[in-house]
Design an enzyme around this catalytic site. Structure first.
Site, mmCIF file in Angstrom:
data_model
loop_
_atom_site.group_PDB
_atom_site.id
_atom_site.type_symbol
_atom_site.label_atom_id
_atom_site.label_comp_id
_atom_site.label_asym_id
_atom_site.label_seq_id
_atom_site.Cartn_x
_atom_site.Cartn_y
_atom_site.Cartn_z
ATOM 1 N N ASP B 93 8.350 28.977 67.479
ATOM 2 C CA ASP B 93 8.671 28.125 68.614
ATOM 3 C C ASP B 93 7.349 27.712 69.258
ATOM 4 O O ASP B 93 6.285 28.185 68.862
ATOM 5 C CB ASP B 93 9.597 28.842 69.596
ATOM 6 N N ASP B 266 18.838 30.303 65.740
ATOM 7 C CA ASP B 266 18.086 31.541 65.972
ATOM 8 C C ASP B 266 18.589 32.140 67.258
ATOM 9 O O ASP B 266 19.076 31.421 68.146
ATOM 10 C CB ASP B 266 16.586 31.280 66.146
ATOM 11 N N CYS B 304 32.566 46.976 56.175
ATOM 12 C CA CYS B 304 31.197 46.468 56.130
ATOM 13 C C CYS B 304 30.407 47.170 55.036
ATOM 14 O O CYS B 304 30.510 48.379 54.838
ATOM 15 C CB CYS B 304 30.529 46.685 57.484
ATOM 16 N N CYS B 306 27.039 47.213 54.866
ATOM 17 C CA CYS B 306 25.637 47.430 55.240
ATOM 18 C C CYS B 306 25.255 48.900 55.081
ATOM 19 O O CYS B 306 26.109 49.779 54.998
ATOM 20 C CB CYS B 306 25.358 46.949 56.667
ATOM 21 N N CYS B 309 26.807 51.272 57.784
ATOM 22 C CA CYS B 309 28.233 51.566 57.623
ATOM 23 C C CYS B 309 28.526 52.382 56.367
ATOM 24 O O CYS B 309 29.494 53.128 56.321
ATOM 25 C CB CYS B 309 29.038 50.270 57.626
ATOM 26 N N HIS B 335 22.929 46.778 61.039
ATOM 27 C CA HIS B 335 24.327 46.347 60.997
ATOM 28 C C HIS B 335 24.508 44.959 61.609
ATOM 29 O O HIS B 335 25.169 44.086 61.024
ATOM 30 C CB HIS B 335 25.235 47.348 61.713
#
Lengths: 370, 370
Positions: B93, B266, B304, B306, B309, B335
């Protein structure tokens, strides 16, 4: 027996040796360093990362887990291994060291210790029976007896009183322990008094524990005095049981400890130093948070194969630490544990090749910059 | 051109589309969410972990990196990618949003903005030229023009003044930019005034940027008003350039944004929520630090895939968070980013299959518990 030990090689010149520590969660080569996972986590790391840097057995703290989240919750979770997702062996301390470290917040009687939580000041009571109950609930592979670690310096009278109580408490621990999948280690006390070490060792060896820790060292006494005590105490312990030097983890002390026949070590030093922005190298400590590294684009140690050294510069890690970014302490922690665990591997190789004393001299010369 | 864009599929019913964003550090499928690495690190994560959860392009902050460690240090390190060990694309940015967020600590003139550092109160000056100079030193793949993001609510007069200045500043950014391996995006302002959005878009499109951001939304206005502004603004932008909705990352807004033709997003939301002990699931937010999860041995989300998890319970993560253990925020961060990046993948699939509107309705129904 839940925990057993095999000596696979003995150094011809001294006490140093190689061994295999068998536990319900696997066998570990000794001499070994146990990373500390105080609150059911080796600070900043996943279990996979601990293994990646060479960790094979970890230590966790009964006092902390008793307070938070509580041993019954961990039992419900299926035990400490499952709760924290660590499949390897775990040794739990008894909480004694932490409770006695509370100083004026703890009160000792023959029955046990009344203390106030460092978190909320609430009152609690730990006895040998309670310490075993908590460790049985946690389900560690190795439980430690509840002992009193006398400070240094300390009068002979107090050390004697503490070690006699520790001996009686060890007997009470033995009496209530009933997990067949958990070994129990005794802890030899006696401060820096050779005859008291002998008395303590004698009492404990009689109780036939799975292993023996040497406690009450590395508590402020000169290192030479610690080495002297090791020289005196190690031969008092059964040769077929593991010998564990508690709370020791500086590189020089690990080298000296292995040379003197110690099989197991633990210490918060590598992880705590890391969180303070200090890394260990073969050439001594490097305080990476210092201004001198602001534009230093080299890794911590050019010869290191750890993830941090392979991918990041001192300048980047310094930036992370100065801006309180978590990745900074992750990288210093990975490096420091990798450094200590690589050192242990080299020490095992040196014992295996029969040149531990030469290795010690060459390591210390470089590390201490002599 | 350093950065280019290919539309690979357009939804027949609405503005939604699939695309490929080509950058010097690789090509990224859009619509895409960019994890935020404010200080040259996606908080708590290694670059490998960012990639593992599905991150392909990240955002970093010019204001923060200018203050610490300084763009010249990063240039010396070989640029931001090398400094932080991230091999994929980076968008920076311009610092405008951060500088204007300082409120009374910043003073605006036609030339630029004088502001005081949030770290030590030191005085600094940012102009369009300075913002480009810093971003050229960082070497990001995509630089943003230096703009003024008006707050909400805000008078039409102020919004007009700000967007006219933003237009002049965009021209100055264009004039000084000279890195051929770096794209530059313009930023459409105009608050919640449709005609001002049109004016701003018109001025920017004339300057022919590599892409166009929609700024000044998600700053406190009702979501419906944001969606209305998107409906109005998106058709004003060139169809062959990427459209980037700045600062948006809540699941419902991502879904609505994609349906309205946004290609890039974002937001700090998923990582910031994670550090506060809140995780995102398909059924809404779950505040895992709450007492109700103390003995909950299920993962955050049973469906999930991930790392968190697959390996840890809510009870364990709650324990880590309550005891301030870093692994806790690592697991919630993994997560949450995984959740958002999986959502983006599903959104791309939905556009690909031509059913983005049906997907939106079904997602929102479950997420909002309607």
């Amino acid at each position: 027996m839940a925990v057993s030990f095999t000596v696979t090689k003995k150094d011809s010149a001294g006490q140093a040796r190689l061994g295999l520590l068998h536990t319900p969660h696997g066998t570990v080569e000794t001499p070994v360093f146990m990373p500390v996972g105080t609150q059911a986590t080796v600070k900043t790391m996943t279990p996979e990362e601990v293994r990646q840097v060479g960790g094979r057995i970890i230590l966790s703290n009964t006092y902390h887990l008793y307070l938070r989240p509580g041993q019954e919750l961990i039992r419900e979770a299926g035990g400490l291994h499952r709760f924290m997702n660590w499949g390897g062996p775990i040794l739990t301390d008894s909480g004694g060291f932490q409770v006695f470290s509370l100083g004026p917040l703890c009160k000792v009687t023959e029955e046990g210790v009344t203390f106030r939580s460092h978190i909320d000041g609430s009152e609690h009571f730990f006895s040998p029976e309670k310490a075993m109950e908590v460790q049985m609930a946690l389900g560690s592979d190795i439980a430690m007896v509840f002992d009193e670690c006398a400070p240094y310096p300390c009068s002979r009278e107090y050390v004697l009183e503490a070690l006699e109580r520790t001996g009686r408490w060890a007997r009470r621990c033995r009496a209530v322990h009933r997990r067949e999948d958990q070994g129990v280690f005794g802890i030899v006390q006696g401060g820096t008094f050779a005859d008291l070490r002998e008395k303590s060792a004698g009492e404990l060896v009689e109780l036939d524990f799975s292993g023996y820790a040497i406690g009450g060292l590395s508590v402020g006494e000169p290192k030479e005095l610690m080495y002297e005590m090791l020289d005196y105490t190690v031969p008092l312990l059964p040769a077929d049981k593991p010998r564990y030097l508690m709370g020791v983890g500086s590189p020089d002390c690990l080298v000296e400890g292995v040379a003197r026949g110690i099989d197991m070590f633990d210490c918060v030093l590598p992880t705590r130093l890391a969180r303070n922005g200090t890394v260990l190298t073969r050439h001594g400590k490097l305080v990476v948070r210092n201004a001198e590294y602001v534009r230093d684009f080299a890794p911590f140690d050019r010869d290191c194969s750890c993830y941090a050294c392979q991918n990041y510069s001192r300048a980047y890690v310094r930036h992370l630490i100065k801006t309180n970014e978590i990745l900074g302490v992750r990288l210093t922690t990975i490096h420091n544990l990798h450094f200590i665990l690589e050192l242990m591997k080299e020490l095992r190789e040196a014992v295996s090749e029969g040149n531990i004393l030469a290795y010690r001299d060459s390591f210390l010369k470089r590390y201490q910059g002599a």
